[in-house]
Structures are given as C-alpha cells and as structure tokens.
Scaffold this motif. Structure first.
Motif, PDB file in Angstrom:
ATOM      1  N   LEU A 162      52.047  85.155  -3.184  1.00 41.84           N
ATOM      2  CA  LEU A 162      52.351  84.126  -4.174  1.00 41.84           C
ATOM      3  C   LEU A 162      52.259  82.705  -3.617  1.00 41.84           C
ATOM      4  N   SER A 163      52.263  82.559  -2.283  1.00 37.39           N
ATOM      5  CA  SER A 163      52.229  81.219  -1.702  1.00 37.39           C
ATOM      6  C   SER A 163      50.827  80.613  -1.685  1.00 37.39           C
ATOM      7  N   ASN A 187      47.246  78.197 -12.292  1.00 39.65           N
ATOM      8  CA  ASN A 187      48.111  78.265 -13.469  1.00 39.65           C
ATOM      9  C   ASN A 187      49.484  77.756 -13.037  1.00 39.65           C
ATOM     10  N   VAL A 188      49.742  76.481 -13.309  1.00 45.51           N
ATOM     11  CA  VAL A 188      50.874  75.784 -12.702  1.00 45.51           C
ATOM     12  C   VAL A 188      52.202  76.431 -13.061  1.00 45.51           C
ATOM     13  N   GLU A 189      52.476  76.611 -14.348  1.00 43.64           N
ATOM     14  CA  GLU A 189      53.792  77.116 -14.759  1.00 43.64           C
ATOM     15  C   GLU A 189      54.018  78.545 -14.290  1.00 43.64           C
ATOM     16  N   ARG A 190      53.008  79.384 -14.416  1.00 47.72           N
ATOM     17  CA  ARG A 190      53.176  80.779 -13.993  1.00 47.72           C
ATOM     18  C   ARG A 190      53.375  80.873 -12.486  1.00 47.72           C
ATOM     19  N   LEU A 234      56.925  79.513 -11.586  1.00 46.41           N
ATOM     20  CA  LEU A 234      57.992  80.442 -11.946  1.00 46.41           C
ATOM     21  C   LEU A 234      58.037  81.618 -10.972  1.00 46.41           C
ATOM     22  N   ALA A 235      56.860  82.145 -10.615  1.00 48.74           N
ATOM     23  CA  ALA A 235      56.819  83.263  -9.661  1.00 48.74           C
ATOM     24  C   ALA A 235      57.377  82.845  -8.304  1.00 48.74           C
TER      25      ALA A 235
END
Length: 356
Positions: free
Chosen positions: A234-235, A254-257, A260-261
């Motif tokens: 995820l990084s 995908n900034v928001e996704r 959030l992750a």
C-alpha cells in the motif's frame, strides 16, 4: 565547429554528465547503506545489552547454553521468560510505531501527523482504561479493546475532517482536538475507579515492556506478519501523495482510496503496538523525522521502523539501568526525549516559514 560535428559534441557532453551523475548516486546509495547498517548494528548491540546486563548479569557462554536448553537456576528463567520476550516486544513495537508514524507523516506531508499526536493512541488508551477500570480486562481482551478504540477514533477523525477530500492540516487539527478530549476522558475514568485499579491503568498508560511475555510476542508477531506486507504494497502511492493531491492524481493515483487504505493500515500498526506495550510516547512521532534526516530527505518506511526499534530498546535499557534501584517505564524516557524534539520542530518550522 561545423554543424555536422555539433550533435556528436552534444552526445559527448551528455555522456560526461551521465558519468558524473552515476558515481554521485552510487556514493549516496553507499552512504544510505552504511547508515542503515549502523541502525541494524545498534539494534543488535542494544538487544545484547538488554539480554546480558542489568541487575542480574548473564555471561555470553551461559546465555548460549540457556538458549540451547541448559537449565541454570535463576538465569534460565530470567533469560527465557523475561529478557528474550522483552527484547522481541521492544523490536516489534518499535518497528510498528516507527512505520505507522512514517506512513502518516509522509501521506499528510507534515511531521506532526503521527498517531501519538493526532489522537489515535489516545483512542486506544481511553478504550483500554475503560476496559481495565470497569470490565477487569487484561491480556488479549485488553489488546482487543485498545485496537477497537484506536480504529474508532481514527474513523471519527477521518469522517469529521473529510470535506470532499481529506486535507492534512484538517485531519491534524481534528486529531489534536480528539487528543484533548480523550485525555480528559482518561482522567475522568481514573477518578471513577478503585485506587488499585487506577494504579494498574496508570502503569499501562506509561508505556512499558515490563509485562512482556511469549503470548504477547506470538500475537504481535502474527499481526505484523499480516500488516508488514500490506504496508509494503500500500505504500507505493506514498511518493505521489507526498507531492500533493493534484500531482498524485495526475500520476494516476486514486487519492482517496489510497489515503484511506494507508490510514487504516497505519492505525492498525499503531494499535497492535499500543495493545502490546501501552501508548509508548513519541516513538511514532520521532522515528520518521530522524530517519529522514539520516538519509538526507529520503524516507523509506523500513528505515523509520529501524529507528523506532533503536529508540524503544535504548529507552528501555536506559529506564532499567539509568537510576540505580529504580526502574522507569520506557514511555517515561521517550516522553522526556520527545517533548523537546516537538518544541524544536515547531520552532524551526516557524523560522523557515513552513506550514504546520
């Protein structure tokens, strides 16, 4: 020079420039490797000091005999049931806090954006104190309450700070507000319980490795075996998010996704560490900036995790041996280190005109 020879000259210049850049990059990589190796050496040295030194000194031959299965009265219990679990918990907790802090600080582009500053650790603390004071929880049940509290507070901070998209400064301000409220909640809970229970809760709130055991090592190891690969995967968008939302979106993130992750993963890292050793002060806050300064602005999460391990092990050893006859929790030592660093960071950011 004729027109026909100009392209050849340009090619030669580019080749010379490339030849100059490559050795510079190689030298920089070598410096980083040396510094990372030094951190690893410090971890080994501090681990050895904790295992062998203290009120009861264990010789190196006796240590290896004990690990191999020999039973040395007194020493075997101290090494196998106290010191080895203590070192392992210190390494795992330090790595988890360090990586969690670096995730938040890099994602939100602000050194103040760490779980122990923006209220997530206080969420774990308030939930754990409630469980200790009113439900008599301990062990795995206490760890579960601490994790649930951290996740609940993180979700509340995310929802309140979200207006179309999450801005780093909004999330930090909302988190600081939650920290103040949750500190008051913890104080209120401590006043409403029995003095002996309040003493146990305060011992947990200080952040300590004194209650380390093999059960906690097993649970924390299993949790990090899942979370560590998740952080690595995820990084990948972190470098884009560090440039800002617009730049990250332009790079296909995908900034928001992604954010959030990363928030969920960072919260879980901080939560499992808090559940194992209590809210050890300022580890998440200190590790990322120190790692960044060591590597000249380059800040991989792994280096922040190594810095966190060094701070926890050094703080625990200092707390146990700094004052003869007195054993201080590691959280007291790291709190003494972290508070001046926070003031220095705020002062230098203000002088350089950087926003918080």
């Amino acid at each position: 020079m004729s027109l026909g020879t100009r392209p050849a000259a340009n090619a030669a210049e580019r080749a010379d420039n490339g030849a100059m850049v490559l050795p510079g990059r190689s030298h920089l990589r070598a410096q980083r490797a040396v510094k990372i190796g030094s951190l690893a050496f410090l971890i080994l040295a501090l681990s050895a000091a904790t295992l062998l030194l203290g009120r009861y000194t264990v010789t190196i031959p006796d240590f290896f005999h004990i690990v191999a299965g020999a039973d040395i009265p007194g020493a075997s219990f101290i090494v196998m049931e106290n010191r080895i679990p203590r070192v392992l918990i210190g390494i795992l907790v330090g790595g988890a806090f360090g990586a969690a802090g670096a995730v938040f600080q890099t994602m939100l582009r602000n050194p103040l954006a760490s779980p122990d500053i923006i209220g997530i650790s206080y969420g774990a603390s308030a939930s754990a104190v409630f469980a200790i004071a009113f439900l008599g929880a301990s062990g795995l049940a206490l760890s579960g309450f601490a994790m649930a509290g951290a996740l609940a507070v993180a979700l509340a901070i995310y929802v309140i700070s979200r207006r179309g998209s999450v801005a780093g400064y909004r999330l930090i301000l909302v988190g600081i507000g939650f920290s103040a409220v949750l500190q008051a909640v913890v104080s209120f809970l401590l006043t409403r319980t029995d003095i002996n229970v309040a003493t146990d809760a305060l011992a947990w709130l200080n952040g300590s490795l004194n209650s380390s055991n093999w059960d906690r090592v097993t649970v924390l190891s299993m949790a990090l075996a899942v979370l560590a690969p998740a952080v690595v995967v995820l990084s990948r968008p972190l470098r884009g998010l560090e440039l800002g939302d617009d730049a990250a979106a332009g790079l296909g993130v995908n900034v928001e996704r992604s954010r959030l992750a990363l928030i969920v993963t960072g919260v879980l890292l901080a939560a499992v560490a808090t559940a194992a050793a209590g809210p050890v002060a300022f580890i998440a806050f200190l590790s990322g900036p120190i790692a960044r300064r060591l590597l000249g602005g380059y800040r991989p999460l792994g280096t922040a995790a190594l810095v966190g391990m060094v701070i926890v092990l050094a703080g625990d050893f200092a707390g146990a041996n700094l004052i003869p006859g007195v054993s201080l929790p590691v959280g007291v030592i790291t709190g003494v280190l972290g508070a001046p660093f926070l003031l220095w960071l705020l002062a230098t950011a203000n002088r350089s005109g950087q926003g918080g």
